[in-house]
Write a protein that holds these residues in place. Structure first.
Motif, PDB file in Angstrom:
ATOM      1  N   THR A  61      38.203 -56.990  27.425  1.00 48.92           N
ATOM      2  CA  THR A  61      37.161 -56.860  26.401  1.00 48.92           C
ATOM      3  C   THR A  61      36.934 -58.184  25.680  1.00 48.92           C
ATOM      4  N   ALA A  62      38.031 -58.872  25.334  1.00 51.92           N
ATOM      5  CA  ALA A  62      37.889 -60.155  24.639  1.00 51.92           C
ATOM      6  C   ALA A  62      37.128 -61.157  25.504  1.00 51.92           C
ATOM      7  N   TYR A  63      37.466 -61.214  26.802  1.00 52.72           N
ATOM      8  CA  TYR A  63      36.794 -62.177  27.671  1.00 52.72           C
ATOM      9  C   TYR A  63      35.335 -61.794  27.891  1.00 52.72           C
ATOM     10  N   TRP A  64      35.072 -60.501  28.009  1.00 50.50           N
ATOM     11  CA  TRP A  64      33.690 -60.057  28.196  1.00 50.50           C
ATOM     12  C   TRP A  64      32.833 -60.390  26.969  1.00 50.50           C
ATOM     13  N   GLN A  65      33.375 -60.188  25.765  1.00 49.38           N
ATOM     14  CA  GLN A  65      32.639 -60.536  24.551  1.00 49.38           C
ATOM     15  C   GLN A  65      32.361 -62.041  24.494  1.00 49.38           C
ATOM     16  N   HIS A  66      33.332 -62.829  24.943  1.00 49.42           N
ATOM     17  CA  HIS A  66      33.143 -64.279  24.990  1.00 49.42           C
ATOM     18  C   HIS A  66      31.992 -64.647  25.933  1.00 49.42           C
ATOM     19  N   LEU A  67      31.941 -63.992  27.101  1.00 46.82           N
ATOM     20  CA  LEU A  67      30.867 -64.284  28.055  1.00 46.82           C
ATOM     21  C   LEU A  67      29.510 -63.864  27.512  1.00 46.82           C
ATOM     22  N   LEU A  68      29.475 -62.742  26.774  1.00 45.91           N
ATOM     23  CA  LEU A  68      28.213 -62.313  26.161  1.00 45.91           C
ATOM     24  C   LEU A  68      27.738 -63.347  25.151  1.00 45.91           C
ATOM     25  N   ALA A  69      28.671 -63.840  24.328  1.00 41.21           N
ATOM     26  CA  ALA A  69      28.301 -64.819  23.316  1.00 41.21           C
ATOM     27  C   ALA A  69      27.841 -66.131  23.939  1.00 41.21           C
ATOM     28  N   GLU A  70      28.477 -66.516  25.044  1.00 42.72           N
ATOM     29  CA  GLU A  70      28.142 -67.779  25.698  1.00 42.72           C
ATOM     30  C   GLU A  70      26.907 -67.681  26.596  1.00 42.72           C
ATOM     31  N   ARG A  71      26.468 -66.463  26.881  1.00 44.19           N
ATOM     32  CA  ARG A  71      25.288 -66.222  27.717  1.00 44.19           C
ATOM     33  C   ARG A  71      25.441 -66.889  29.091  1.00 44.19           C
ATOM     34  N   GLN A  72      26.470 -66.483  29.785  1.00 51.09           N
ATOM     35  CA  GLN A  72      26.744 -67.041  31.119  1.00 51.09           C
ATOM     36  C   GLN A  72      26.721 -65.900  32.146  1.00 51.09           C
ATOM     37  N   PRO A  73      25.559 -65.559  32.693  1.00 50.09           N
ATOM     38  CA  PRO A  73      25.443 -64.411  33.601  1.00 50.09           C
ATOM     39  C   PRO A  73      26.242 -64.565  34.885  1.00 50.09           C
ATOM     40  N   LEU A  74      26.331 -65.756  35.435  1.00 47.49           N
ATOM     41  CA  LEU A  74      27.074 -65.924  36.685  1.00 47.49           C
ATOM     42  C   LEU A  74      28.552 -65.615  36.492  1.00 47.49           C
ATOM     43  N   ARG A  75      29.111 -66.067  35.391  1.00 51.27           N
ATOM     44  CA  ARG A  75      30.509 -65.778  35.117  1.00 51.27           C
ATOM     45  C   ARG A  75      30.723 -64.308  34.807  1.00 51.27           C
ATOM     46  N   ARG A  76      29.715 -63.654  34.267  1.00 55.18           N
ATOM     47  CA  ARG A  76      29.822 -62.208  34.038  1.00 55.18           C
ATOM     48  C   ARG A  76      29.891 -61.468  35.376  1.00 55.18           C
ATOM     49  N   TRP A  77      29.072 -61.888  36.336  1.00 55.25           N
ATOM     50  CA  TRP A  77      29.163 -61.295  37.670  1.00 55.25           C
ATOM     51  C   TRP A  77      30.547 -61.557  38.254  1.00 55.25           C
ATOM     52  N   GLY A  78      31.052 -62.756  38.031  1.00 61.91           N
ATOM     53  CA  GLY A  78      32.360 -63.100  38.578  1.00 61.91           C
ATOM     54  C   GLY A  78      33.479 -62.244  38.016  1.00 61.91           C
ATOM     55  N   VAL A  79      33.452 -61.984  36.701  1.00 58.80           N
ATOM     56  CA  VAL A  79      34.525 -61.187  36.113  1.00 58.80           C
ATOM     57  C   VAL A  79      34.426 -59.733  36.558  1.00 58.80           C
ATOM     58  N   ALA A  80      33.211 -59.227  36.781  1.00 52.37           N
ATOM     59  CA  ALA A  80      33.062 -57.864  37.283  1.00 52.37           C
ATOM     60  C   ALA A  80      33.606 -57.745  38.710  1.00 52.37           C
ATOM     61  N   ILE A  81      33.288 -58.739  39.538  1.00 51.61           N
ATOM     62  CA  ILE A  81      33.794 -58.726  40.914  1.00 51.61           C
ATOM     63  C   ILE A  81      35.319 -58.835  40.913  1.00 51.61           C
ATOM     64  N   ALA A  82      35.869 -59.651  40.001  1.00 52.18           N
ATOM     65  CA  ALA A  82      37.325 -59.780  39.914  1.00 52.18           C
ATOM     66  C   ALA A  82      37.970 -58.452  39.518  1.00 52.18           C
ATOM     67  N   ALA A  83      37.350 -57.721  38.586  1.00 53.10           N
ATOM     68  CA  ALA A  83      37.894 -56.430  38.175  1.00 53.10           C
ATOM     69  C   ALA A  83      37.860 -55.438  39.335  1.00 53.10           C
TER      70      ALA A  83
END
Length: 581
Positions: A30-52
């Protein structure tokens, strides 16, 4: 017996591992996901979902190797795939990836029976669940009870449809138990994490923002100024700064009180934010604000400062029972090649601000050039007050109270009484708040005397305040004969301001009072003649009210030498109005 204890120990260990894994995953993910939302980095968001999803797949692989811990790893994998469907701020594609992973997991475990009704019913329910979560995720995500309910639905669909056809009831009970533990623990952990983030955000805001004006504070201004200065020096980009001061704030604070002063500061800050747009407002002192303008050249900075100045100047701010007009003194400085430090830029803006103040306030100074804009006093302050009418023959006993309106003249630094009456409704409203035991005297223009609204307003006031004495009227000039007949018939006493030389003729009008300047009366008539005039007026039911009595000698002369009775002036009653400078 040993077997029972061994199984209990095994289940307890599995429950503990599952619990620690779930809560740890919730906190870190959750902490990392909130960080990605704040940073507005869609590619890294896809990456963390694939990692999960990959982590869930790895747990399934462990499930096939460690049969005795199969249910534990199975639940962990299921938990991950369900949990990430509730991620905040996902796009349709990101949510579709999560939904596909969850359905793929379901299909994998029904691989031997994909044609059976159990799989298709379970798949249909999961699809329906996904649709609800997509639509209502914001209402489910951080609400513990809803979160538990949403997760439980998946468990109740997944485990029974998988194990009941195989009659594996013991495994069904263990699977549901472990999953339920995970659901409750993660719901509570997610809620606590959100509360912790809110507290952290509130603390960060308190450390960054001024609570009164919602502008950023001085400490933040210092940090941002250093950063902006360094960037401008490194890139050669322009940088300007605005220093803003609210004119006459101390006097306003002293007159209206600190609560009103706070309201004025907040109102000015709101007005400035509405103009500044993308630029940040900082409160750097009591009534002082600053604005950093990165990338802005001096002409554009000057235009923005002028807009700020005009916006505040053109607005009326309401405090307590008064409408207050405010003005700003503004200094603007732009970064030059010779400015080798932050202090140099700050000092130039501060110098320009003080140049505006020394030029008379209510103006803008840009890089040392002052634009003399002010065409009216920086502040226009008005107030209601009462002036006593006393009986000089009865130890100056107060018999009536005249409602007056004063305007503070800043050019001569004193209060001036308005020569023209303010609306009758305003005077009566003030009279109601005063609740004075003596009759109040309201001032009405002679030209408006016959207007039906005058009588209506007076009668409405009497009806609303039956315990207060009936108001009396003072006309600004002598009226036409019997123009006040309706008022007199309704029981209201009517008087008028009168020139001293016009008093003899005015006695025939039948007014209840004539308001005459005392000095003019003494100049127009000798003591004995004035004595006869006052006696004649009294015989006709009209009182001469001497106004403007400033000292004991004038009071003695009016009461003793000229036989007067009613008088008013600063000698008897001086309103305690504040002085501004």
């Amino acid at each position: 017996m040993q077997t029972i204890w061994g199984e209990a120990w095994s289940l307890g260990a599995a429950a503990g591992v599952t619990l620690f894994f779930a809560t740890g995953f919730v906190a870190s993910y959750t902490a990392y996901w909130q960080h990605l939302l704040a940073e507005r980095q869609p590619l890294r968001r896809w990456g963390v979902a694939i990692a999960a999803i990959a982590l869930a797949a790895a747990l399934y692989l462990v499930n096939t190797v460690s049969v005795d811990r199969a249910l534990m790893f199975h639940n962990m994998a299921l938990f991950i795939l369900v949990f990430i469907t509730l991620d905040e701020g996902t796009s349709s594609g990101e949510f579709g990836l999560r939904a596909a992973a969850l359905l793929a997991m379901l299909a994998y475990h029904h691989a031997g029976n994909l044609q059976g009704p159990a799989f298709w019913l379970a798949a249909g329910l999961i699809v329906l669940w996904l649709a609800v979560v997509r639509r209502l995720g914001h209402a489910i995500r951080y609400h513990v009870a809803r979160h538990i309910l949403a997760f439980s639905v998946v468990g109740l669909v997944y485990w029974p449809f998988l194990l009941l056809p195989l009659r594996r009831l013991t495994e069904l009970g263990v699977g549901l138990g472990l999953y339920s533990l995970t659901v409750v623990a993660t719901g509570v952990a997610l809620r606590r994490n959100r509360l912790f983030r809110r507290i952290s955000a509130d603390n960060a805001r308190q450390a960054t923002y001024d609570a009164l004006t919602n502008a950023k504070n001085y400490a933040t201004f210092q940090r941002d100024l250093v950063t902006a200065f360094a960037h401008a020096q490194a890139t050669g980009q322009p940088l300007a700064m605005m220093a803003i001061d609210l004119d006459h704030f101390k006097q306003l604070n002293d007159h209206y009180g600190h609560l009103a002063g706070n309201a004025l500061l907040a109102g000015v800050a709101d007005a400035l934010r509405g103009v500044l747009g993308e630029f940040t407002l900082y409160r750097t002192g009591g009534e002082e604000f600053n604005v950093l303008l990165p990338g802005v050249l001096a002409p554009a900075a000057a235009a923005l400062a002028t807009t700020c100045w005009a916006t505040v100047r053109g607005r009326t701010f309401q405090v307590a029972t008064a409408d207050v007009r405010l003005s700003l003194s503004i200094g603007v400085a732009s970064l030059q090649a010779a400015d080798q430090s932050v202090d140099a830029l700050f000092a130039k803006a501060d110098d320009s601000l003080y140049q505006s103040k020394h030029a008379g306030r209510d103006t803008v100074t840009v890089d040392g050039q002052t634009e003399r804009r002010a065409t009216r006093p920086a502040i226009e302050t008005y107030t209601f007050y009462t002036q006593a009418v006393v009986d000089v023959t009865a130890e100056a006993r107060r018999v009536a109270s005249v409602i007056e309106v004063g305007r503070y003249a800043y050019d001569v630094e004193r209060w001036l009484t308005l020569p023209e009456p303010v609306p009758l409704a305003n005077q009566l409203a003030f009279a109601a708040t005063c609740a004075i035991a003596t009759p109040v005297v309201v001032t009405v223009s002679a030209s408006n005397l016959a207007a039906p609204a005058v009588l209506a307003a007076l009668e409405a006031h009497v009806a609303a305040h039956p315990k207060l004495p009936r108001p009396e009227l003072r006309l600004t000039a002598l009226p036409e004969p019997k123009a006040w007949a309706a008022l007199q018939a309704a029981g209201f006493r009517v008087g008028a301001v009168c020139e001293p030389t016009a008093v003899p003729a005015a006695l025939h009008l039948g007014l209840a009072a004539l308001w005459v300047d005392d000095a003019g009366l003494a100049a127009a008539f000798g003591p004995s003649e004035c004595h006869r005039l006052i006696a004649t007026a009294r015989a006709k039911g009209c009182e001469l009210v001497a106004t403007g009595i400033e000292n004991a000698a004038a009071a003695e002369a009016f009461g003793t030498a000229r036989g007067g009775r009613l008088a008013s002036g600063y000698y008897f009653d001086r309103p305690a109005l504040p002085r501004f400078s």
